[in-house]
Write a protein that holds these residues in place. Structure first.
Motif, PDB file in Angstrom:
ATOM      1  N   ALA A   1     118.680  23.475 -43.039  1.00 47.29           N
ATOM      2  CA  ALA A   1     118.155  22.731 -42.505  1.00 47.29           C
ATOM      3  C   ALA A   1     117.665  22.862 -41.268  1.00 47.29           C
ATOM      4  O   ALA A   1     116.795  23.058 -40.734  1.00 47.29           O
ATOM      5  CB  ALA A   1     118.273  21.176 -42.719  1.00 47.29           C
TER       6      ALA A   1
ATOM      7  N   ILE B   1     119.715  18.581 -36.977  1.00 48.92           N
ATOM      8  CA  ILE B   1     119.187  18.175 -38.309  1.00 48.92           C
ATOM      9  C   ILE B   1     118.877  16.655 -38.246  1.00 48.92           C
ATOM     10  O   ILE B   1     118.032  16.389 -39.191  1.00 48.92           O
ATOM     11  CB  ILE B   1     119.979  18.657 -39.567  1.00 48.92           C
ATOM     12  CG1 ILE B   1     121.150  17.966 -39.487  1.00 48.92           C
ATOM     13  CG2 ILE B   1     119.993  20.093 -39.722  1.00 48.92           C
ATOM     14  CD1 ILE B   1     122.067  18.175 -41.111  1.00 48.92           C
TER      15      ILE B   1
ATOM     16  N   LYS C   1     108.470  21.771 -45.875  1.00 47.03           N
ATOM     17  CA  LYS C   1     108.466  20.315 -45.579  1.00 47.03           C
ATOM     18  C   LYS C   1     107.572  20.162 -44.265  1.00 47.03           C
ATOM     19  O   LYS C   1     106.991  19.089 -44.208  1.00 47.03           O
ATOM     20  CB  LYS C   1     110.017  19.530 -45.379  1.00 47.03           C
ATOM     21  CG  LYS C   1     110.543  19.509 -46.735  1.00 47.03           C
ATOM     22  CD  LYS C   1     112.009  19.042 -46.593  1.00 47.03           C
ATOM     23  CE  LYS C   1     112.878  18.936 -47.723  1.00 47.03           C
ATOM     24  NZ  LYS C   1     114.217  18.295 -47.542  1.00 47.03           N
TER      25      LYS C   1
ATOM     26  N   ALA D   1     122.482  23.441 -47.723  1.00 41.39           N
ATOM     27  CA  ALA D   1     121.500  22.918 -47.610  1.00 41.39           C
ATOM     28  C   ALA D   1     121.300  22.316 -45.993  1.00 41.39           C
ATOM     29  O   ALA D   1     119.999  22.184 -45.575  1.00 41.39           O
ATOM     30  CB  ALA D   1     121.104  21.474 -48.553  1.00 41.39           C
ATOM     31  N   ASP D   2     122.459  21.919 -45.673  1.00 40.85           N
ATOM     32  CA  ASP D   2     122.489  21.377 -44.226  1.00 40.85           C
ATOM     33  C   ASP D   2     122.447  22.628 -43.275  1.00 40.85           C
ATOM     34  O   ASP D   2     121.638  22.196 -42.308  1.00 40.85           O
ATOM     35  CB  ASP D   2     124.095  20.932 -43.939  1.00 40.85           C
ATOM     36  CG  ASP D   2     124.222  19.359 -44.656  1.00 40.85           C
ATOM     37  OD1 ASP D   2     123.184  18.943 -45.240  1.00 40.85           O
ATOM     38  OD2 ASP D   2     125.555  19.329 -44.942  1.00 40.85           O
TER      39      ASP D   2
ATOM     40  N   ALA E   1     112.961  24.008 -47.057  1.00 42.63           N
ATOM     41  CA  ALA E   1     113.446  23.166 -45.878  1.00 42.63           C
ATOM     42  C   ALA E   1     112.053  23.599 -44.967  1.00 42.63           C
ATOM     43  O   ALA E   1     111.426  22.280 -44.547  1.00 42.63           O
ATOM     44  CB  ALA E   1     114.786  23.195 -45.084  1.00 42.63           C
TER      45      ALA E   1
ATOM     46  N   ARG F   1     114.452  24.448 -38.814  1.00 38.75           N
ATOM     47  CA  ARG F   1     114.197  23.702 -37.604  1.00 38.75           C
ATOM     48  C   ARG F   1     113.912  24.799 -36.414  1.00 38.75           C
ATOM     49  O   ARG F   1     113.212  24.821 -35.398  1.00 38.75           O
ATOM     50  CB  ARG F   1     115.203  22.550 -37.218  1.00 38.75           C
ATOM     51  CG  ARG F   1     114.559  21.745 -35.891  1.00 38.75           C
ATOM     52  CD  ARG F   1     115.180  20.454 -35.784  1.00 38.75           C
ATOM     53  NE  ARG F   1     114.655  19.839 -34.708  1.00 38.75           N
ATOM     54  CZ  ARG F   1     115.215  18.569 -34.062  1.00 38.75           C
ATOM     55  NH1 ARG F   1     116.152  17.933 -34.803  1.00 38.75           N
ATOM     56  NH2 ARG F   1     114.662  18.179 -33.078  1.00 38.75           N
TER      57      ARG F   1
END
Length: 282
Positions: free
Chosen positions: A176, A267, A21, A172-173, A18, A180
């Protein structure tokens, strides 16, 4: 520089993915127990450094030049508090300026036995003098879906959560959200209670398995002792079996439920529903 502990683990690897990105690979430090397992990260330009939760000196060296740290909680239940202390001490010695820590949903009032070491770690962070944020993660959908193949084979999904609501999301949630918080400014001092948008019971999980697979699966609720014994009977280590049984009892008391939608807000999208995760494994 942003460092991630346990960067080849299940959550850590997704957090690195993540981060890539939005953050240049050369600004990421993957701290891993075995660098040989992180060759793919090296090939992407990520800085890979050896560091073991049990080795404070190695962690201090690994954190050299690091500004921000994503401390992914250790997977070794029972040793976590000591291991996390090593990481926090190393971060202080290395001059790390911010730590984001993956804790447990409502750790300060959770009925789950898992909360004890997370509370200890949160206290260490508060005493460390390093600005930090708490990512209090709810349950991973994968925790329950690991039992789906056996449930489909036998037509029964066993547990001890009764009709407790479980607001799960995928790793994955949560990854993320971690990416952040550790990469942006303005999160120091924040406590995020993170959980899925949609809550479900184990009865509803069994019904969704039935619906999507075409095979009848029913939920069988057991006592904590019987559930732990069943898990041990299929080969799970005693400590892990007891932990899962305790967590189910905690879920029956509301320990895995939260409806603040803090995770999806963080997210910027809805969390992955359990039906979507089931579709993925089928």
């Amino acid at each position: 520089m942003i460092a991630i502990t346990g960067a080849t683990g299940q959550l850590g690897a997704l957090a690195v993915e993540a981060l890539l990105k939005t953050v240049p690979a050369g600004e990421l430090v993957a701290i891993v127990r075995n660098p040989a397992k992180a060759q793919a990260l090296t090939q992407q330009g990520v800085v890979v450094r050896q560091g073991d939760y049990n080795d404070e000196a190695a962690l201090t060296a690994a954190l050299s030049g690091v500004d921000k740290l994503l401390l992914v909680s250790s997977s070794e239940v029972g040793q976590r508090a000591t291991q996390h202390r090593n990481v926090i001490n190393a971060a202080r010695a290395a001059g790390v300026k911010f730590i984001a820590y993956t804790s447990l949903l409502h750790a300060d009032k959770s009925p789950l036995g898992l909360a004890v070491e997370h509370i200890e770690t949160e206290k260490m962070l508060a005493e460390s003098g390093i600005p930090f944020a708490l990512l209090r993660n709810g349950w991973y959908s994968e925790n329950y879906l690991a039992s789906a193949p056996a449930a489909l084979a036998h037509g029964v999904f066993i547990g001890a959560a009764g009709e407790g609501k479980i607001a799960s999301a995928t790793r994955a949630d949560y990854a993320a959200a971690a990416a952040r918080v550790v990469s942006e400014e303005g999160h120091a001092g924040k406590v995020y209670e993170l959980a899925g948008d949609e809550a479900w019971t184990l009865s509803e999980l069994a019904a969704e398995l039935s619906k999507q697979s075409g095979k009848t699966v029913v939920y069988q609720n057991l006592s904590e002792a019987d559930f732990a014994a069943a898990l041990k009977g299929v080969g799970l280590p005693d400590v892990f079996a007891n932990l899962l049984a305790d967590s189910d009892i905690g879920a029956s008391k509301g320990g895995l439920f939260d409806d603040s939608h803090s995770l999806s807000k963080l997210i910027g999208r809805p969390t992955t529903p359990i039906a979507g995760s089931i579709k993925g494994i089928l």
